[in-house]
Design a protein around this motif. Sequence first.
Motif, PDB file in Angstrom:
ATOM      1  N   ILE A  94       0.824  -1.209   0.000  1.00 58.23           N
ATOM      2  CA  ILE A  94       0.000   0.000   0.000  1.00 58.23           C
ATOM      3  C   ILE A  94       0.860   1.262   0.000  1.00 58.23           C
ATOM      4  O   ILE A  94       1.821   1.366   0.767  1.00 58.23           O
ATOM      5  CB  ILE A  94      -0.916  -0.001   1.235  1.00 58.23           C
ATOM      6  N   ALA A  95       0.516   2.199  -0.877  1.00 62.35           N
ATOM      7  CA  ALA A  95       1.180   3.507  -0.870  1.00 62.35           C
ATOM      8  C   ALA A  95       0.326   4.445  -0.034  1.00 62.35           C
ATOM      9  O   ALA A  95      -0.797   4.768  -0.407  1.00 62.35           O
ATOM     10  CB  ALA A  95       1.321   4.026  -2.296  1.00 62.35           C
ATOM     11  N   HIS A  96       0.861   4.861   1.102  1.00 61.44           N
ATOM     12  CA  HIS A  96       0.129   5.778   1.975  1.00 61.44           C
ATOM     13  C   HIS A  96       0.506   7.215   1.636  1.00 61.44           C
ATOM     14  O   HIS A  96       1.684   7.506   1.385  1.00 61.44           O
ATOM     15  CB  HIS A  96       0.486   5.506   3.439  1.00 61.44           C
ATOM     16  N   GLN A  97      -0.464   8.116   1.660  1.00 61.21           N
ATOM     17  CA  GLN A  97      -0.166   9.538   1.520  1.00 61.21           C
ATOM     18  C   GLN A  97       0.818   9.930   2.634  1.00 61.21           C
ATOM     19  O   GLN A  97       0.597   9.580   3.801  1.00 61.21           O
ATOM     20  CB  GLN A  97      -1.472  10.339   1.671  1.00 61.21           C
ATOM     21  N   HIS A  98       1.886  10.624   2.274  1.00 61.99           N
ATOM     22  CA  HIS A  98       2.887  10.923   3.292  1.00 61.99           C
ATOM     23  C   HIS A  98       3.723  12.134   2.904  1.00 61.99           C
ATOM     24  O   HIS A  98       3.680  12.609   1.772  1.00 61.99           O
ATOM     25  CB  HIS A  98       3.802   9.714   3.493  1.00 61.99           C
ATOM     26  N   VAL A  99       4.487  12.604   3.872  1.00 60.08           N
ATOM     27  CA  VAL A  99       5.463  13.660   3.625  1.00 60.08           C
ATOM     28  C   VAL A  99       6.779  13.208   4.253  1.00 60.08           C
ATOM     29  O   VAL A  99       6.782  12.554   5.306  1.00 60.08           O
ATOM     30  CB  VAL A  99       4.981  15.013   4.214  1.00 60.08           C
ATOM     31  N   VAL A 100       7.870  13.511   3.553  1.00 60.93           N
ATOM     32  CA  VAL A 100       9.191  13.121   4.058  1.00 60.93           C
ATOM     33  C   VAL A 100       9.935  14.368   4.521  1.00 60.93           C
ATOM     34  O   VAL A 100       9.975  15.371   3.808  1.00 60.93           O
ATOM     35  CB  VAL A 100      10.006  12.395   2.963  1.00 60.93           C
TER      36      VAL A 100
ATOM     37  N   ARG B 203     -17.072  21.634   8.950  1.00 56.51           N
ATOM     38  CA  ARG B 203     -16.665  22.828   9.695  1.00 56.51           C
ATOM     39  C   ARG B 203     -15.167  22.814   9.994  1.00 56.51           C
ATOM     40  O   ARG B 203     -14.505  23.846   9.975  1.00 56.51           O
ATOM     41  CB  ARG B 203     -17.455  22.873  11.001  1.00 56.51           C
ATOM     42  N   TYR B 204     -14.660  21.630  10.309  1.00 61.59           N
ATOM     43  CA  TYR B 204     -13.260  21.534  10.731  1.00 61.59           C
ATOM     44  C   TYR B 204     -12.423  20.824   9.666  1.00 61.59           C
ATOM     45  O   TYR B 204     -12.927  19.999   8.898  1.00 61.59           O
ATOM     46  CB  TYR B 204     -13.158  20.774  12.058  1.00 61.59           C
ATOM     47  N   PHE B 205     -11.166  21.173   9.660  1.00 62.50           N
ATOM     48  CA  PHE B 205     -10.196  20.499   8.793  1.00 62.50           C
ATOM     49  C   PHE B 205      -9.513  19.442   9.660  1.00 62.50           C
ATOM     50  O   PHE B 205      -8.702  19.768  10.535  1.00 62.50           O
ATOM     51  CB  PHE B 205      -9.186  21.519   8.265  1.00 62.50           C
ATOM     52  N   VAL B 206      -9.890  18.207   9.467  1.00 62.80           N
ATOM     53  CA  VAL B 206      -9.420  17.139  10.348  1.00 62.80           C
ATOM     54  C   VAL B 206      -8.164  16.492   9.771  1.00 62.80           C
ATOM     55  O   VAL B 206      -8.125  16.119   8.591  1.00 62.80           O
ATOM     56  CB  VAL B 206     -10.523  16.081  10.567  1.00 62.80           C
ATOM     57  N   ILE B 207      -7.154  16.391  10.611  1.00 62.00           N
ATOM     58  CA  ILE B 207      -5.871  15.800  10.220  1.00 62.00           C
ATOM     59  C   ILE B 207      -5.615  14.603  11.122  1.00 62.00           C
ATOM     60  O   ILE B 207      -5.867  14.667  12.331  1.00 62.00           O
ATOM     61  CB  ILE B 207      -4.718  16.812  10.428  1.00 62.00           C
ATOM     62  N   SER B 208      -5.119  13.538  10.546  1.00 61.88           N
ATOM     63  CA  SER B 208      -4.680  12.427  11.391  1.00 61.88           C
ATOM     64  C   SER B 208      -3.428  11.823  10.793  1.00 61.88           C
ATOM     65  O   SER B 208      -3.342  11.632   9.576  1.00 61.88           O
ATOM     66  CB  SER B 208      -5.772  11.369  11.506  1.00 61.88           C
ATOM     67  N   ALA B 209      -2.447  11.565  11.631  1.00 57.94           N
ATOM     68  CA  ALA B 209      -1.171  11.025  11.165  1.00 57.94           C
ATOM     69  C   ALA B 209      -0.922   9.672  11.806  1.00 57.94           C
ATOM     70  O   ALA B 209      -1.245   9.462  12.972  1.00 57.94           O
ATOM     71  CB  ALA B 209      -0.028  11.974  11.532  1.00 57.94           C
ATOM     72  N   ASN B 210      -0.367   8.758  11.043  1.00 54.00           N
ATOM     73  CA  ASN B 210       0.133   7.514  11.635  1.00 54.00           C
ATOM     74  C   ASN B 210       1.276   7.883  12.584  1.00 54.00           C
ATOM     75  O   ASN B 210       2.164   8.650  12.219  1.00 54.00           O
ATOM     76  CB  ASN B 210       0.633   6.589  10.523  1.00 54.00           C
ATOM     77  N   VAL B 211       1.246   7.344  13.808  1.00 53.20           N
ATOM     78  CA  VAL B 211       2.277   7.747  14.778  1.00 53.20           C
ATOM     79  C   VAL B 211       3.662   7.288  14.355  1.00 53.20           C
ATOM     80  O   VAL B 211       3.814   6.275  13.653  1.00 53.20           O
ATOM     81  CB  VAL B 211       2.001   7.211  16.209  1.00 53.20           C
TER      82      VAL B 211
ATOM     83  N   LEU C 101       1.764  21.577   6.672  1.00 55.41           N
ATOM     84  CA  LEU C 101       0.438  21.900   6.129  1.00 55.41           C
ATOM     85  C   LEU C 101       0.120  23.392   6.270  1.00 55.41           C
ATOM     86  O   LEU C 101      -0.984  23.833   5.945  1.00 55.41           O
ATOM     87  CB  LEU C 101      -0.643  21.066   6.834  1.00 55.41           C
ATOM     88  N   GLY C 102       1.073  24.152   6.788  1.00 59.42           N
ATOM     89  CA  GLY C 102       0.905  25.595   6.885  1.00 59.42           C
ATOM     90  C   GLY C 102       0.054  26.045   8.059  1.00 59.42           C
ATOM     91  O   GLY C 102      -0.522  27.133   8.066  1.00 59.42           O
ATOM     92  N   ILE C 103       0.010  25.203   9.086  1.00 56.44           N
ATOM     93  CA  ILE C 103      -0.828  25.509  10.247  1.00 56.44           C
ATOM     94  C   ILE C 103       0.055  25.848  11.439  1.00 56.44           C
ATOM     95  O   ILE C 103       0.980  25.105  11.773  1.00 56.44           O
ATOM     96  CB  ILE C 103      -1.741  24.303  10.575  1.00 56.44           C
ATOM     97  N   GLU C 104      -0.232  26.994  12.069  1.00 52.42           N
ATOM     98  CA  GLU C 104       0.551  27.393  13.240  1.00 52.42           C
ATOM     99  C   GLU C 104      -0.100  26.942  14.530  1.00 52.42           C
ATOM    100  O   GLU C 104       0.565  26.537  15.470  1.00 52.42           O
ATOM    101  CB  GLU C 104       0.701  28.909  13.273  1.00 52.42           C
ATOM    102  N   ARG C 105      -1.423  27.092  14.543  1.00 49.69           N
ATOM    103  CA  ARG C 105      -2.143  26.736  15.760  1.00 49.69           C
ATOM    104  C   ARG C 105      -3.280  25.792  15.417  1.00 49.69           C
ATOM    105  O   ARG C 105      -4.062  26.066  14.488  1.00 49.69           O
ATOM    106  CB  ARG C 105      -2.701  27.981  16.442  1.00 49.69           C
ATOM    107  N   LEU C 106      -3.365  24.711  16.160  1.00 51.86           N
ATOM    108  CA  LEU C 106      -4.472  23.776  15.986  1.00 51.86           C
ATOM    109  C   LEU C 106      -5.672  24.277  16.772  1.00 51.86           C
ATOM    110  O   LEU C 106      -5.523  24.693  17.936  1.00 51.86           O
ATOM    111  CB  LEU C 106      -4.073  22.382  16.484  1.00 51.86           C
ATOM    112  N   PHE C 107      -6.833  24.229  16.131  1.00 48.78           N
ATOM    113  CA  PHE C 107      -8.027  24.570  16.886  1.00 48.78           C
ATOM    114  C   PHE C 107      -8.237  23.551  18.005  1.00 48.78           C
ATOM    115  O   PHE C 107      -8.538  23.908  19.142  1.00 48.78           O
ATOM    116  CB  PHE C 107      -9.242  24.634  15.956  1.00 48.78           C
TER     117      PHE C 107
END
Lengths: 383, 383
Positions: free
Chosen positions: B10-16, B89-97, B144-150
């Motif tokens: 599986i190719a997971h969406q990711h950033v290096v 309403r919210y931009f939800v982010i989840s990352a594999n630990v 992702l260009g986010i400084e503060r998480l809601f």
Amino acid sequence: MEQVLSPLAIAHQHVVFEEGLALDCGVHLPRLTVAYRTYGRLDAARANAVLVCHALTGDQYVAETHPLTGKPGWWEVLVGPGRAIDTERYFVISANVLGGCMGSSGPRSPRGEEGDGQALWGTDFPPITIRDMVRAQRRLIAHLGIERLFAVIGGSMGGMQVLEWAATYPDAVFAAIPIATAAHHSAQNIAFHEVGRQAIFADPDWQGGRYWQSGRTPARGLAVARMVAHITYLSEQALTRKFGRRVRAGSSVLGPYSDIFEVESYLQHQGSSFVHRFDANSYLAITRAMDYFDLAAEHNDDLASAFAGTKTRFCLVSFSSDWLFPTSESRALVRALNRAAANVSFVEIETDKGHDAFLLDEPDLARALSGFLAGCAEHARLA
Amino acid sequence: MEQVLSPLAIAHQHVVFEEGLALDCGVHLPRLTVAYRTYGRLDAARANAVLVCHALTGDQYVAETHPLTGKPGWWEVLVGPGRAIDTERYFVISANVLGGCMGSSGPRSPRGEEGDGQALWGTDFPPITIRDMVRAQRRLIAHLGIERLFAVIGGSMGGMQVLEWAATYPDAVFAAIPIATAAHHSAQNIAFHEVGRQAIFADPDWQGGRYWQSGRTPARGLAVARMVAHITYLSEQALTRKFGRRVRAGSSVLGPYSDIFEVESYLQHQGSSFVHRFDANSYLAITRAMDYFDLAAEHNDDLASAFAGTKTRFCLVSFSSDWLFPTSESRALVRALNRAAANVSFVEIETDKGHDAFLLDEPDLARALSGFLAGCAEHARLA
């Protein structure tokens, strides 16, 4: 690893019943061996016998040095001269349970009819029940010339045997003391046992249960089984009090994958020391017997009817922090005994030691036992 | 056994992050990959991001079909359009630990610097902490260009990450929702994890952690680890309600040694289905990270000082029948937050479903989350 004698090298005191034993599963065990120990003297009226029933991994060495481990007997704190179960007053009997591995018929004993000393039962040993264990003990008691036991006492699986004794042979039990036990295993209890069994099955050295032929035993699987069971014997508070998050000397968090916390090495020791004295197939057979146990189911799903018309005097004991056999299970038994108009007393002992408390030096337990036994002795007009 | 895709296919969406990551253990991870998923849209002010942190065996597939198992996302009951965590309403982010096995750097990912696609980290992957996981997530958030998480939200180990986020990056967290969690693992929690680890170590297919070279994985050991953990996720009442002592169809008590009770086959299924989607070395690394976690120890043994001066709004949630992370642990956190004069609310939800309740369709949880988030959105002047 502790140095211990080979389990098979030990000759246990025992009696053989050549007629065998009819088991609940329908199989007739062709030859029944019951290994046992006694402490104190049977009085002239044969009225002072106290049967002590052991738990899952216990055995008949209640009040003397254990022949395999060299450790004190598992209930020496309560059984002995001047102790709560006073061997100067009572004739104490303890038998290795059917299915056990300390000399009684079980997976580690020879299949007699094959006439081959090397052929052991292994997993071919028929499935057994708590009632089968009690039937085997009943044979031993008769063999010792005893018709009625003054008391039957036991904790955990020992308590299940006490209940079964009282239900199956009510006239043979003057007093019954089921400690930290229940009328059946809960789904959670079964689940924890099943994890242990799966750990044994997962060990390639289990070899379908025929490991005695190869000389390799499923020690790692059995150790994991013991570890998970051991957690259930202790309360969360007791583990916190004894170990908390303390790190082992010479170890550090974020070091290599080894045991870092004291609680880890403690558990590992519990596992590795256990495998030298216990047989994996016995563990499978006995955990099964505990899971099968359902006293109400044996009596048309009516727990009270298990004790209908009983004259036995009951004293139930539970421990406040026992989450394996919680107080609610003892209360359910008390309610059933009340419905049967039985003579019953109940003590919940406040302790943070969890299920294990019944094995420990717990003064409240000693007082409850000695007091109840003294009262019963008076009623029984014991000398 | 369920049919699932090979995990490595599986190719997971990711950033290096080629600069890697400095870890608490002192090792500099040479190259950091963070696999992640997002749901909804980031608003113009970049102010509506909600980070969802997953638990031990969870992953980034929060609100969509899981690519390996084909099952719904693990929190679809709470995350989605119109749900409590509303992706409209919210931009939800989840990352594999970090340390996980669904695309983020972990024991199952290649050791980049060796330039050999077949060489995986295995147990050479450096030990990681919850704080390391959070640092990796912080990189993703910045990317992702986010400084503060809601908001940062998570249950169990996810809750540990929430606490660590609030303690380590207080200005980056407007609202924090730690659910069914604790400031550290108790001795009992460590003990249960250690049983699971020992079950993996005991499996000869573990091969010192280098099983990827042989193609044989320690599936039986990992299954046993999952089984024992699964018991701790459920309450005794839930197991009784769901299974009681029911016997499987076609099975009978006193039959051969197989799964007889429904609870046994249920547990076995939990074990065997788990091993297809999870990596044993990840299980070792992540359970270790949970055991190491000790927020007070990171702050001079003063839990309140972890939150000194915090402006984050906290909502803690516990479940009445959760015995793995009992309400008392949440209360200890609330007391510490009160000492830090933090803005904190606390909900104990009455349920018999145990620790698992945070993953289930629990209306009270949905109401608590949506209400708290709505209130916070007002204070944050979210559009």
